[in-house]
Design a protein around this motif. Structure first.
Motif, PDB file in Angstrom:
ATOM      1  N   LEU A  58      71.981  47.066  65.029  1.00  0.00           N
ATOM      2  CA  LEU A  58      70.624  47.466  65.358  1.00  0.00           C
ATOM      3  C   LEU A  58      70.260  48.777  64.660  1.00  0.00           C
ATOM      4  N   ALA A  59      71.230  49.670  64.520  1.00  0.00           N
ATOM      5  CA  ALA A  59      70.983  50.916  63.787  1.00  0.00           C
ATOM      6  C   ALA A  59      70.625  50.627  62.334  1.00  0.00           C
ATOM      7  N   LEU A  60      71.275  49.601  61.756  1.00  0.00           N
ATOM      8  CA  LEU A  60      70.961  49.214  60.375  1.00  0.00           C
ATOM      9  C   LEU A  60      69.522  48.713  60.269  1.00  0.00           C
ATOM     10  N   VAL A  61      69.121  47.886  61.220  1.00  0.00           N
ATOM     11  CA  VAL A  61      67.737  47.383  61.232  1.00  0.00           C
ATOM     12  C   VAL A  61      66.755  48.536  61.371  1.00  0.00           C
ATOM     13  N   MET A  62      67.086  49.496  62.214  1.00  0.00           N
ATOM     14  CA  MET A  62      66.188  50.628  62.427  1.00  0.00           C
ATOM     15  C   MET A  62      66.076  51.495  61.184  1.00  0.00           C
ATOM     16  N   HIS A  63      67.132  51.577  60.394  1.00  0.00           N
ATOM     17  CA  HIS A  63      67.052  52.347  59.155  1.00  0.00           C
ATOM     18  C   HIS A  63      66.198  51.647  58.108  1.00  0.00           C
ATOM     19  N   LEU A  64      65.979  50.342  58.250  1.00  0.00           N
ATOM     20  CA  LEU A  64      65.099  49.614  57.344  1.00  0.00           C
ATOM     21  C   LEU A  64      63.641  49.729  57.758  1.00  0.00           C
ATOM     22  N   ASN A  65      63.410  50.292  58.924  1.00  0.00           N
ATOM     23  CA  ASN A  65      62.059  50.452  59.449  1.00  0.00           C
ATOM     24  C   ASN A  65      61.454  51.743  58.881  1.00  0.00           C
ATOM     25  N   PRO A  66      60.344  51.673  58.161  1.00  0.00           N
ATOM     26  CA  PRO A  66      59.780  52.902  57.576  1.00  0.00           C
ATOM     27  C   PRO A  66      59.332  53.916  58.624  1.00  0.00           C
ATOM     28  N   MET A  67      58.961  53.453  59.810  1.00  0.00           N
ATOM     29  CA  MET A  67      58.509  54.391  60.837  1.00  0.00           C
ATOM     30  C   MET A  67      59.649  55.261  61.349  1.00  0.00           C
ATOM     31  N   THR A  68      60.881  54.792  61.232  1.00  0.00           N
ATOM     32  CA  THR A  68      62.030  55.560  61.687  1.00  0.00           C
ATOM     33  C   THR A  68      62.061  56.943  61.046  1.00  0.00           C
ATOM     34  N   ILE A 110      56.101  59.622  70.698  1.00  0.00           N
ATOM     35  CA  ILE A 110      54.857  59.135  71.286  1.00  0.00           C
ATOM     36  C   ILE A 110      53.675  59.446  70.363  1.00  0.00           C
ATOM     37  N   ILE A 111      53.656  60.655  69.814  1.00  0.00           N
ATOM     38  CA  ILE A 111      52.594  60.988  68.863  1.00  0.00           C
ATOM     39  C   ILE A 111      52.712  60.118  67.620  1.00  0.00           C
ATOM     40  N   ALA A 112      53.935  59.878  67.164  1.00  0.00           N
ATOM     41  CA  ALA A 112      54.134  59.028  65.985  1.00  0.00           C
ATOM     42  C   ALA A 112      53.655  57.609  66.237  1.00  0.00           C
ATOM     43  N   ILE A 113      53.820  57.102  67.457  1.00  0.00           N
ATOM     44  CA  ILE A 113      53.318  55.766  67.797  1.00  0.00           C
ATOM     45  C   ILE A 113      51.809  55.695  67.587  1.00  0.00           C
ATOM     46  N   GLN A 114      51.118  56.730  68.068  1.00  0.00           N
ATOM     47  CA  GLN A 114      49.664  56.776  67.900  1.00  0.00           C
ATOM     48  C   GLN A 114      49.281  56.853  66.425  1.00  0.00           C
ATOM     49  N   VAL A 115      49.956  57.706  65.694  1.00  0.00           N
ATOM     50  CA  VAL A 115      49.634  57.912  64.285  1.00  0.00           C
ATOM     51  C   VAL A 115      49.857  56.629  63.486  1.00  0.00           C
ATOM     52  N   VAL A 116      50.994  56.002  63.678  1.00  0.00           N
ATOM     53  CA  VAL A 116      51.337  54.818  62.889  1.00  0.00           C
ATOM     54  C   VAL A 116      50.477  53.620  63.269  1.00  0.00           C
ATOM     55  N   SER A 117      50.279  53.403  64.561  1.00  0.00           N
ATOM     56  CA  SER A 117      49.514  52.229  64.994  1.00  0.00           C
ATOM     57  C   SER A 117      48.072  52.296  64.513  1.00  0.00           C
ATOM     58  N   ILE A 118      47.450  53.470  64.610  1.00  0.00           N
ATOM     59  CA  ILE A 118      46.074  53.611  64.144  1.00  0.00           C
ATOM     60  C   ILE A 118      46.022  53.552  62.618  1.00  0.00           C
ATOM     61  N   ALA A 130      50.310  59.674  58.699  1.00  0.00           N
ATOM     62  CA  ALA A 130      49.012  59.011  58.787  1.00  0.00           C
ATOM     63  C   ALA A 130      48.583  58.479  57.426  1.00  0.00           C
ATOM     64  N   THR A 131      48.823  59.265  56.377  1.00  0.00           N
ATOM     65  CA  THR A 131      48.462  58.827  55.028  1.00  0.00           C
ATOM     66  C   THR A 131      49.303  57.630  54.600  1.00  0.00           C
ATOM     67  N   VAL A 132      50.620  57.712  54.825  1.00  0.00           N
ATOM     68  CA  VAL A 132      51.525  56.637  54.407  1.00  0.00           C
ATOM     69  C   VAL A 132      51.141  55.318  55.070  1.00  0.00           C
ATOM     70  N   PHE A 133      50.946  55.340  56.376  1.00  0.00           N
ATOM     71  CA  PHE A 133      50.724  54.077  57.078  1.00  0.00           C
ATOM     72  C   PHE A 133      49.277  53.604  56.979  1.00  0.00           C
ATOM     73  N   SER A 134      48.352  54.492  56.657  1.00  0.00           N
ATOM     74  CA  SER A 134      47.003  54.046  56.332  1.00  0.00           C
ATOM     75  C   SER A 134      47.004  53.278  55.018  1.00  0.00           C
ATOM     76  N   VAL A 135      47.755  53.772  54.042  1.00  0.00           N
ATOM     77  CA  VAL A 135      47.877  53.055  52.763  1.00  0.00           C
ATOM     78  C   VAL A 135      48.573  51.714  52.965  1.00  0.00           C
ATOM     79  N   VAL A 136      49.604  51.693  53.810  1.00  0.00           N
ATOM     80  CA  VAL A 136      50.294  50.428  54.110  1.00  0.00           C
ATOM     81  C   VAL A 136      49.336  49.437  54.756  1.00  0.00           C
ATOM     82  N   GLY A 137      48.513  49.916  55.704  1.00  0.00           N
ATOM     83  CA  GLY A 137      47.540  49.036  56.345  1.00  0.00           C
ATOM     84  C   GLY A 137      46.531  48.484  55.364  1.00  0.00           C
ATOM     85  N   LEU A 138      46.086  49.303  54.412  1.00  0.00           N
ATOM     86  CA  LEU A 138      45.141  48.832  53.403  1.00  0.00           C
ATOM     87  C   LEU A 138      45.803  47.851  52.437  1.00  0.00           C
TER      88      LEU A 138
END
Length: 263
Positions: free
Chosen positions: A210-220, A78-86, A162-170
């Motif tokens: 589905l596990a394979l797809v989830m491993h391709l997700n950086p947020m995982t 849940i905390i990761a959802i907040q961090v990544v989305s913002i 937060a740093t990783v996904f802020s850079v991704v957003g930029l």
């Protein structure tokens, strides 16, 4: 012996100027966020919603995941959802600055162009990290046994995410130039990334494809590392694999951001 006029500045001087530029831009963005309390309130309401629905509502139906309660298991996610989305959405401030001409005014300053996005990363990641620290204070209510070492590890994990996904957003903001298209793209990408990261359910119970797809997700990897930091285990991967994956994503994103911001 007199100095030569027009000689290039020493590396230490250039670094000092660049760091000052990053701090000025970060300070500007932080002030803008503080002056918009409605955004902070809406982010807090979003977190309360996730806690009530997933951590409290489902806790009675799913008593435990392994040796921990369901509420404790999903709390790091849940905390990761907040961090990544913002973090990903922070790139939209770059797009709005470009739309209204602020970016053009900032780029005339005699500093490296990469300083502008790095300042925004510092502001966005700093704000989200502070929010994650406040959320960690509720760990005992969620059944998480929070020790000093786990708290420090979790803060470091969320700061990195937060740093990783802020850079991704930029990076997205530099590639997609239209604000409306960027907003639609972020919204389209966020929901699969958030819910296919194992943040609110265990990856051990999903089909192989589905596990394979989830491993391709950086947020995982951010969710898995956060879960190991807060719960002292329970991750699918070794902690250094998660850390290496996030470090690799950050390196690639920074390289792309350097290329795009230099144009």
């Amino acid at each position: 012996m007199t100095a030569v006029t027009g000689a290039p500045a020493a590396p230490e001087g250039r670094l000092s100027v660049a760091l000052r530029a990053v701090s000025v831009i970060a300070h500007r963005d932080l002030l803008r966020q503080v002056k918009r309390p409605g955004v902070l309130v809406s982010q807090g309401v979003q977190i309360v919603f996730f806690v009530l629905v997933y951590a409290v509502g489902f806790d009675g139906m799913i008593p435990s995941v392994g040796s921990v309660s369901f509420s404790a298991y999903v709390f790091p996610g849940i905390i990761a959802i907040q961090v990544v989305s913002i973090g990903v959405a922070s790139g939209q401030t770059y797009a709005w600055d470009r739309e209204y001409g602020v970016l053009r005014e900032l780029l005339v300053a005699p500093v490296p162009r990469i300083c502008l996005p790095l300042g925004k990363v510092a502001a966005g990641a700093g704000m989200v990290t502070v929010q994650s620290v406040l959320m960690l204070a509720f760990s005992p209510l969620m059944g998480v046994d929070l020790t000093v070492s786990r708290f420090a590890a979790a803060v470091g994990c969320f700061a990195l995410a937060a740093t990783v996904f802020s850079v991704v957003g930029l990076c997205l903001a530099t590639v997609i130039t239209r604000v409306q298209t960027l907003q639609a793209t972020v919204q389209l990408a966020m929901f699969p990334m958030l819910f296919l990261s194992g943040s609110v359910f265990s990856m051990r119970d999903v089909p192989g494809w589905l596990a394979l797809v989830m491993h391709l997700n950086p947020m995982t990897y951010a969710v898995d590392l956060a879960r190991q930091c807060l719960l002292g285990g329970g991750g699918l991967l070794v902690w250094w694999v998660d850390l290496a994956a996030l470090g690799g994503i950050l390196a690639v994103a920074l390289a792309l951001l350097r290329v795009r911001s230099g144009r």
